[in-house]
Design a protein around this motif. Structure first.
Motif, PDB file in Angstrom:
ATOM      1  N   MET A 194       1.101  -1.420  -0.325  1.00 18.61           N
ATOM      2  CA  MET A 194       0.193   0.184  -0.111  1.00 18.61           C
ATOM      3  C   MET A 194       0.943   1.136  -0.167  1.00 18.61           C
ATOM      4  N   PRO A 195       0.863   2.203  -0.832  1.00 18.60           N
ATOM      5  CA  PRO A 195      -0.070   1.967  -2.203  1.00 18.60           C
ATOM      6  C   PRO A 195       0.379   0.835  -3.068  1.00 18.60           C
ATOM      7  N   ALA A 196      -0.502   0.852  -4.384  1.00 12.11           N
ATOM      8  CA  ALA A 196      -0.378  -1.129  -5.374  1.00 12.11           C
ATOM      9  C   ALA A 196       1.129  -0.531  -5.978  1.00 12.11           C
ATOM     10  N   PHE A 197       1.377   1.032  -5.909  1.00 11.72           N
ATOM     11  CA  PHE A 197       2.853   1.509  -7.134  1.00 11.72           C
ATOM     12  C   PHE A 197       3.228   2.708  -6.481  1.00 11.72           C
ATOM     13  N   PRO A 198       4.045   3.153  -6.547  1.00 15.54           N
ATOM     14  CA  PRO A 198       5.147   4.632  -6.659  1.00 15.54           C
ATOM     15  C   PRO A 198       4.872   5.405  -6.827  1.00 15.54           C
ATOM     16  N   THR A 199       3.781   6.382  -5.088  1.00 12.30           N
ATOM     17  CA  THR A 199       2.662   7.265  -5.600  1.00 12.30           C
ATOM     18  C   THR A 199       3.315   9.103  -4.747  1.00 12.30           C
ATOM     19  N   ALA A 200       3.099   9.902  -6.167  1.00 15.99           N
ATOM     20  CA  ALA A 200       4.075  10.685  -5.670  1.00 15.99           C
ATOM     21  C   ALA A 200       3.648  11.779  -5.178  1.00 15.99           C
ATOM     22  N   GLY A 201       3.353  12.821  -4.097  1.00 18.21           N
ATOM     23  CA  GLY A 201       2.128  14.367  -3.995  1.00 18.21           C
ATOM     24  C   GLY A 201       2.991  15.380  -4.069  1.00 18.21           C
ATOM     25  N   LEU A 232       4.213   8.115  -1.132  1.00 17.66           N
ATOM     26  CA  LEU A 232       2.969   7.802  -0.204  1.00 17.66           C
ATOM     27  C   LEU A 232       4.223   6.757   0.760  1.00 17.66           C
ATOM     28  N   LYS A 233       4.313   5.651  -0.212  1.00 13.86           N
ATOM     29  CA  LYS A 233       4.990   4.557   1.092  1.00 13.86           C
ATOM     30  C   LYS A 233       5.942   4.967   2.252  1.00 13.86           C
TER      31      LYS A 233
END
Length: 529
Positions: free
Chosen positions: A364-371, A377-378
């Motif tokens: 979680m998350p299922a793939f790299p997520t950048a805000g 996010l991970k």
């Protein structure tokens, strides 16, 4: 490469980008389908559903192992607005649930919105345009103003962390990636794991294989399964206007106002109730197994409810078969020929099946997520613990919504959660559009107040009590927290449907991209537009 459109220029001279879609939904399982339905209800029609598989259905399309079925009664495992009365059984087989998913897709005209065989590998929020850029596995990019992540919790199969697994020379497969071409008839087969999947799989393959060895680390509670056929009586009853929906509303209302009272009780009362239930279920379990040694090995002694309880009329009885063995000695390592246990015995097998579940928290998350500011996010979850307002949104990740986020899911009917969290996301997206804004971001103080409330409730939670200390449950994450919502269905439903829209901050400000000047010093970020 991206197909993002450019529309004119802004006053500051920068081009204003129009995203490919207003909303990108990731996943075409029940979560993605529910999100599409809720967006349509709110008048948001410019959305795309990105699905990595070649068909809709999510978990029920991916999981094809023998015996796969839902483990709660199906009449509550469905959407309130699309009740189905033609199931074959109370605990419906997986293929019927996949069919139901496709019926929903066609009924709500969502198929034309779905891009199949499209895998998102990373996503990043572009602060200079207030859009999300989603990179696919072929390196193309899709842009969207908002993203709804509907990838679900059963997304990434988890292989056991046992030395030597790569050295095994036989057939190795995970139940979530079942290979129907593998022949089990007459073979020596091993199954690692005794969770909900194993309970369904083991009784199905036992009559076919030559010998079946089940490796158990932690036993689970197994209760009798009232798996009645969905005959004419039940179809007529649940097909009667309002009956099925009335049951759902009764569940919601009965749990709408009691969570604070329940979670303020001293944990000793909950532990006592858990142990009393455990004694009753163990009594039934003892009646199912003939051999006293095997029977005792199959009995759990932690509190009932510490791990997900399951129902089966055949699993325990399978261990009465002469070709089925139960091994509880720890697996020391996997060899070329099989499994070596701590007692020095090498169990040679032709096929090794891993019924070891999914990497729920690690994935979680299922793939790299950048805000904002490239904040991963991970990494945020690992450093600051898993958290999300109503299980849906997180500060510094604007226009991003989770269907199954931390502290969102109340255990029970999955579709109740989906209807709640997707309605939450759709409300915010519609409000953003109504205000002419380009971002919606949950306010940090609102988010923190929710996070504190969840932690306060969890102090007396059964899962964090001594009764569950030996359960080895996925209900607890690597931080020692239980990021499920400690509350009732009704509270979850009403708080997601009717939260104050001003709990979010809406805006149109953008942040200028960092550029290099002649001196090679980077210009500070500034708010523009």
């Amino acid at each position: 490469m991206t197909s993002t459109r450019v529309r004119g220029s802004e006053a500051n001279g920068r081009e204003r980008v129009v995203p490919d879609h207003e909303v990108a939904i990731i996943g075409a399982g029940f979560g993605g389908i529910g999100a599409g339905v809720e967006l349509t209800k709110k008048g948001v029609h410019d959305f795309v559903i990105l699905e990595k598989w070649g068909a809709a259905g999510g978990t029920w399309h991916a999981n094809k192992y023998p015996g796969v079925a839902v483990d709660i009664p199906t009449f509550i495992y469905s959407f309130s607005y699309d009740q189905k009365t033609t199931w074959s059984k109370f605990f419906t087989p997986g293929n019927e649930l996949e069919e139901y998913a496709n019926e929903l897709v066609d009924k709500h005209d969502l198929r034309r919105k779905i891009r199949f065989n499209t895998r998102v590998v990373r996503q990043e929020f572009d602060e200079s345009q207030n859009i999300w850029a989603l990179t696919l596995d072929d390196d193309t990019v899709i842009t969207a103003r908002h993203v709804i992540a509907a990838t679900g919790g059963l997304e990434q199969p988890k292989l056991p962390e046992i030395d030597g697994i790569d050295s095994y020379q036989g057939v190795l497969m995970h139940t979530a990636l079942w290979d129907k071409d593998v022949q089990l008839a007459g073979k020596r087969v091993a199954v690692i794991g005794t969770g909900a999947t194993s309970l369904q799989l083991v009784p199905e393959i036992a009559p076919e294989v030559g010998n079946l060895t089940v490796f158990q680390r932690t036993p689970i509670y197994v209760g009798p399964k009232p798996d009645l056929k969905y005959n004419a009586f039940w179809r007529a009853l649940f097909g009667f206007p309002g009956v099925a929906k009335g049951i759902r509303h009764a569940i919601n209302l009965s749990t709408a106002y009691i969570p604070d009272a329940v979670f303020n009780l001293d944990s000793k009362y909950v532990e006592s109730a858990s142990m009393a239930m455990a004694n009753r279920i163990r009594s039934w379990m003892r009646t199912q197994v003939d051999d006293p040694v095997t029977r005792e090995k199959l009995l759990p002694y932690y509190g009932f409810g510490c791990k997900r309880p399951s129902f089966s009329n055949t699993y325990l009885k399978t261990f009465n078969r002469p070709n089925v063995d139960l091994v509880t000695e720890p697996i020391q390592r996997i060899t070329e020929k099989g499994l070596l246990t701590a007692d020095g015995v090498e169990h040679e097998v032709d096929v090794l099946i891993c019924a070891t579940g999914f990497a729920i928290w690690d994935h979680m998350p299922a793939f790299p997520t950048a805000g904002r500011g490239g904040k991963d996010l991970k990494r945020f979850f690992q450093e600051s613990r898993y958290q999300a307002y109503q299980g849906v949104s997180i500060p510094e990740y604007p226009n991003f919504f989770l269907v199954l986020g931390p502290y969102g899911y109340v255990f029970g009917p999955y579709h109740m959660l989906i209807e709640s969290t997707t309605a939450h996301a759709a409300r915010v997206i519609a409000e953003t559009k109504k205000r002419g804004a380009t971002t919606a971001e949950v306010k940090p103080d609102v988010h923190q107040a929710y996070f504190r409330k969840m932690h306060q409730r969890n102090k007396n939670h059964l899962w964090l009590s001594p009764a569950c200390s030996t359960a080895n449950t996925y209900y607890i994450d690597n931080h020692g927290d239980s990021p499920f919502r400690p509350g009732g269905f009704g509270e979850m439903y009403f708080h997601n449907k009717y939260f104050r829209l001003d709990n979010y901050r809406y805006g149109s400000e953008t942040v200028a991209p960092v550029v290099k000047v002649a001196s090679r010093r980077k210009r500070n970020k500034e708010v523009v537009g």
